[in-house]
Enzyme design. Sequence first.
Site, PDB file in Angstrom:
ATOM      1  N   HIS A  65       0.709  -1.179  -0.091  1.00  0.00           N
ATOM      2  CA  HIS A  65      -0.144   0.150  -0.023  1.00  0.00           C
ATOM      3  C   HIS A  65       0.802   1.247   0.021  1.00  0.00           C
ATOM      4  CE1 HIS A  65      -3.951  -2.167   1.728  1.00  0.00           C
ATOM      5  NE2 HIS A  65      -3.338  -2.701   0.372  1.00  0.00           N
ATOM      6  N   GLU A  71       0.687   3.991   1.768  1.00  0.00           N
ATOM      7  CA  GLU A  71       1.308   4.404   3.245  1.00  0.00           C
ATOM      8  C   GLU A  71       2.571   3.261   3.553  1.00  0.00           C
ATOM      9  OE1 GLU A  71      -3.354   3.972   3.197  1.00  0.00           O
ATOM     10  OE2 GLU A  71      -1.744   3.038   2.166  1.00  0.00           O
ATOM     11  N   CYS A  83      -6.165   1.087   5.534  1.00  0.00           N
ATOM     12  CA  CYS A  83      -6.670  -0.161   6.034  1.00  0.00           C
ATOM     13  C   CYS A  83      -6.228  -0.454   7.264  1.00  0.00           C
ATOM     14  CB  CYS A  83      -6.181  -1.209   4.990  1.00  0.00           C
ATOM     15  SG  CYS A  83      -4.453  -1.794   5.060  1.00  0.00           S
ATOM     16  N   CYS A  85      -2.080  -0.930   7.567  1.00  0.00           N
ATOM     17  CA  CYS A  85      -1.524   0.521   7.388  1.00  0.00           C
ATOM     18  C   CYS A  85      -1.717   1.071   8.768  1.00  0.00           C
ATOM     19  CB  CYS A  85      -2.044   1.218   6.187  1.00  0.00           C
ATOM     20  SG  CYS A  85      -1.508   0.495   4.676  1.00  0.00           S
TER      21      CYS A  85
END
Length: 155
Positions: free
Chosen positions: A78, A80, A106, A109
Amino acid sequence: MQRPSWDQYFMDITSLVATRSSCLRRLVGALLVKDRNILATGYNGVPSGISHCDVAGCLRDRLKIPSGERHELCRGLHAEQNAIIQAARHGVNINGSTLYCTTMPCIICTKMIINAGIVRVVYREGYADELAREMIAEADIEIIHFTATDKGETA
């Protein structure tokens, strides 16, 4: 002349960062910012040196995994995660920083954000992950859903 607010400025940059994404499902960009300085950027995609999903195919599509579920079944990272990893790789302290992201983080993260000492999250689009919302609130991290009506400041 109307200048963008700092949040608008950094959110605009996250949209540009997202254009580097190699994900076939969603383009996401992230920035880590402290004292109005960009510390690191990240976008979603496979690890360096690994075939992109446009070549290898989307594992999540092949397995018919809905968005927001089974995050571990994906070739990519991801945005992040990539921003946090880039900061660590270059020895940049992100404790006390703000994460700007095109999408609400999410749960995976979110746990990284909490342990990295990020104190504020500004995001544009929602994400179907209630546990992430609960944990970010419990960690007392400021969370801001940025909207297009947040115009800017003068000066």
